[in-house]
Design a protein around this motif. Sequence first.
Motif, mmCIF file in Angstrom:
data_model
loop_
_atom_site.group_PDB
_atom_site.id
_atom_site.type_symbol
_atom_site.label_atom_id
_atom_site.label_comp_id
_atom_site.label_asym_id
_atom_site.label_seq_id
_atom_site.Cartn_x
_atom_site.Cartn_y
_atom_site.Cartn_z
ATOM 1 N N ALA A 32 0.805 -1.232 -0.045
ATOM 2 C CA ALA A 32 0.034 -0.136 -0.129
ATOM 3 C C ALA A 32 0.827 1.120 -0.056
ATOM 4 N N PHE A 33 1.949 1.152 0.845
ATOM 5 C CA PHE A 33 2.746 2.265 0.934
ATOM 6 C C PHE A 33 3.546 2.451 -0.536
ATOM 7 N N GLY A 34 3.729 1.666 -0.977
ATOM 8 C CA GLY A 34 4.677 1.515 -2.422
ATOM 9 C C GLY A 34 3.762 2.148 -3.259
ATOM 10 N N LEU A 35 2.303 1.669 -3.548
ATOM 11 C CA LEU A 35 1.410 2.316 -4.607
ATOM 12 C C LEU A 35 1.479 3.844 -4.158
ATOM 13 N N ILE A 36 1.374 4.259 -2.823
ATOM 14 C CA ILE A 36 1.213 5.777 -2.406
ATOM 15 C C ILE A 36 2.690 6.390 -3.275
ATOM 16 N N LEU A 37 3.811 5.844 -2.945
ATOM 17 C CA LEU A 37 5.114 6.499 -3.203
ATOM 18 C C LEU A 37 4.915 6.307 -4.948
ATOM 19 N N ALA A 38 4.526 5.622 -5.489
ATOM 20 C CA ALA A 38 4.723 5.346 -7.206
ATOM 21 C C ALA A 38 3.526 6.571 -7.415
ATOM 22 N N GLY A 39 2.539 6.779 -6.887
ATOM 23 C CA GLY A 39 1.725 7.807 -7.097
ATOM 24 C C GLY A 39 2.186 9.166 -7.128
ATOM 25 N N TRP A 40 3.053 9.544 -6.183
ATOM 26 C CA TRP A 40 3.731 10.790 -6.075
ATOM 27 C C TRP A 40 4.967 11.004 -7.156
ATOM 28 N N VAL A 41 5.659 9.749 -7.470
ATOM 29 C CA VAL A 41 6.682 9.623 -8.249
ATOM 30 C C VAL A 41 6.085 10.183 -9.657
ATOM 31 N N GLY A 42 5.210 9.534 -10.166
ATOM 32 C CA GLY A 42 4.554 9.643 -11.586
ATOM 33 C C GLY A 42 4.922 8.826 -12.465
ATOM 34 N N PRO A 43 4.260 8.728 -13.435
ATOM 35 C CA PRO A 43 4.520 7.559 -14.292
ATOM 36 C C PRO A 43 5.528 8.018 -15.722
ATOM 37 N N THR A 44 5.858 9.256 -15.657
ATOM 38 C CA THR A 44 6.890 9.870 -16.518
ATOM 39 C C THR A 44 8.398 9.766 -16.041
ATOM 40 N N ASP A 45 8.781 9.466 -14.713
ATOM 41 C CA ASP A 45 10.065 9.072 -14.252
ATOM 42 C C ASP A 45 10.045 7.582 -14.390
ATOM 43 N N PHE A 46 10.766 7.024 -15.263
ATOM 44 C CA PHE A 46 10.635 5.377 -15.786
ATOM 45 C C PHE A 46 11.423 4.482 -14.700
ATOM 46 N N TRP A 47 12.593 4.932 -14.461
ATOM 47 C CA TRP A 47 13.273 4.153 -13.400
ATOM 48 C C TRP A 47 12.820 4.035 -12.225
ATOM 49 N N PRO A 48 12.550 5.346 -11.508
ATOM 50 C CA PRO A 48 11.950 5.293 -10.036
ATOM 51 C C PRO A 48 10.817 4.761 -9.998
ATOM 52 N N ILE A 49 9.917 4.707 -11.025
ATOM 53 C CA ILE A 49 8.540 4.070 -11.020
ATOM 54 C C ILE A 49 8.728 2.564 -11.154
ATOM 55 N N LEU A 50 9.580 2.229 -12.017
ATOM 56 C CA LEU A 50 9.913 0.699 -12.077
ATOM 57 C C LEU A 50 10.407 0.212 -10.611
ATOM 58 N N ALA A 51 11.223 0.791 -10.158
ATOM 59 C CA ALA A 51 11.895 0.480 -8.892
ATOM 60 C C ALA A 51 10.736 0.568 -7.600
ATOM 61 N N ALA A 52 9.785 1.468 -7.615
ATOM 62 C CA ALA A 52 8.746 1.250 -6.589
ATOM 63 C C ALA A 52 7.771 0.081 -6.829
ATOM 64 N N PHE A 53 7.572 -0.378 -8.160
ATOM 65 C CA PHE A 53 6.659 -1.177 -8.439
ATOM 66 C C PHE A 53 7.737 -2.630 -8.362
ATOM 67 N N MET A 54 8.856 -2.773 -8.183
ATOM 68 C CA MET A 54 9.464 -4.085 -7.922
ATOM 69 C C MET A 54 9.290 -4.004 -6.436
ATOM 70 N N VAL A 55 9.498 -3.152 -5.704
ATOM 71 C CA VAL A 55 9.526 -3.205 -4.256
ATOM 72 C C VAL A 55 7.822 -3.907 -3.776
ATOM 73 N N ILE A 56 7.042 -3.318 -4.504
ATOM 74 C CA ILE A 56 5.496 -3.682 -4.338
ATOM 75 C C ILE A 56 5.375 -5.184 -4.588
ATOM 76 N N ALA A 57 6.128 -5.367 -5.817
ATOM 77 C CA ALA A 57 5.994 -6.970 -6.332
ATOM 78 C C ALA A 57 6.572 -7.816 -5.097
ATOM 79 N N PHE A 58 7.764 -7.377 -4.703
ATOM 80 C CA PHE A 58 8.411 -8.129 -3.611
ATOM 81 C C PHE A 58 7.496 -8.360 -2.530
ATOM 82 N N ALA A 59 6.851 -7.368 -1.981
ATOM 83 C CA ALA A 59 5.901 -7.806 -0.884
ATOM 84 C C ALA A 59 4.597 -8.502 -1.240
ATOM 85 N N ALA A 60 4.143 -8.150 -2.382
ATOM 86 C CA ALA A 60 3.038 -8.867 -2.874
ATOM 87 C C ALA A 60 3.329 -10.561 -2.828
ATOM 88 N N ALA A 61 4.469 -10.777 -3.626
ATOM 89 C CA ALA A 61 4.969 -12.114 -3.847
ATOM 90 C C ALA A 61 5.108 -12.794 -2.447
#
Length: 425
Positions: free
Chosen positions: A98-127
Amino acid sequence: MTSREITGWGLGSPAALILAIGGLYVGQSVISGITFSALPSVLRDRGLSLDYIGLTYLAVLPWVLKFLWAPALERFRLPQTGPSRSRPIVVTGGLISAFGLILAGWVGPTDFWPILAAFMVIAFAAATVDIACDGHAVESLRQEHQGWGNAAQVGGAYLGAAIGSGLFLLLVAQVDWTWATTAMALLLCLLGVPFLLVPASKSNAVRLHRPSIRQALGRAEMRKGLVLAAFYAASQKWGLAMLGPFLVDAGLDLASLGMLNGAGGVIVGFACALLGGACVRAWGSRPIMILALVLQTAALAGLGLAAWTGGTAPSLLVPLALASSSGIMALGFVALYAKFMELSDPRQAGIDFTLLQCTDALVSMIGGLGSGWIAQHFGYGACFGTAAAFTALALPIVALLCRRSPSLVTGTGKTLSPSAAVQQA
């Protein structure tokens, strides 16, 4: 267990447990839907190249590698004595997601590598939550209720994917990226509430079996199942990795694509999941898996032809895309997950099921990366056409791998049927 305990809706009833587990599966699939369906479409809408969009499939890595920490997690979850520790694992992983999604929201989809890093953390937690959830479902549900647990898994997966790939895109189109991701974070928290309300197990059972990957890989049927998972996932998923960007380039806006993935996906996917469950119950998993591959070959060939010729009306593309990504996928993966359950030793279901899912995820990641490269350099027609050819070639291999019924081998060398293994475990 009395009939009242079976059918009742108290917090400690099987119905409440199935509802709680279903909520967790919905939440995990919301994350998957956002990451692997909605995010590529948003990135394409913002003008990002297909090469970069294909790289989003690197977020599959935690799902691919979760077998590395599954044994340690399963041993922590199932101590030698006392109740399981599923709840703290689920709560911690859910909050990180949940916190990872909030962080991804504030980073924004135009910053590719930070958004990818955020979603990898989220994926680690979900897995990590997924490992505990699969094991908890097998551990907590009696054999006569496991069918409902499987329905919660499959139905929850399609409902969550529809929310993550459909409703999320609608929110992005109507409000913005930041508020859409925040709304999904709040939804994850709400979906975890039923699991917190179900009373924790007070079992003081002594567990003599030590879960390990070696135990899983020591069984011939499990090794064959890993090969089956690889070929089947490649056949069903490789051609669909670029489906969202293809529809965007074909003229669909994000709102329309959200409606397709959301309302259309949940209706068609859930209906075909139920149909698949009934068919598997009647005829077994093998013929349903073969049927799904035949249908997927035809659908991918149709998408490839539409991409090669160009100018195909969205009114024709949308039903074909919906059938391929929701209907056929649901039908086939109900059968595949039924096979996964047959292959998993209930004494270490969190590890066995994880190994099979990791193979699926690894193959999906490879297909996502490769599909993006092929589509960028050779076009969507080559992407879908190559996938259709591979699916046709994989048909006899899948049919051969599914031919024999699985068995489970205990640590004493005795071979058990899956039902007997459940009872012994």
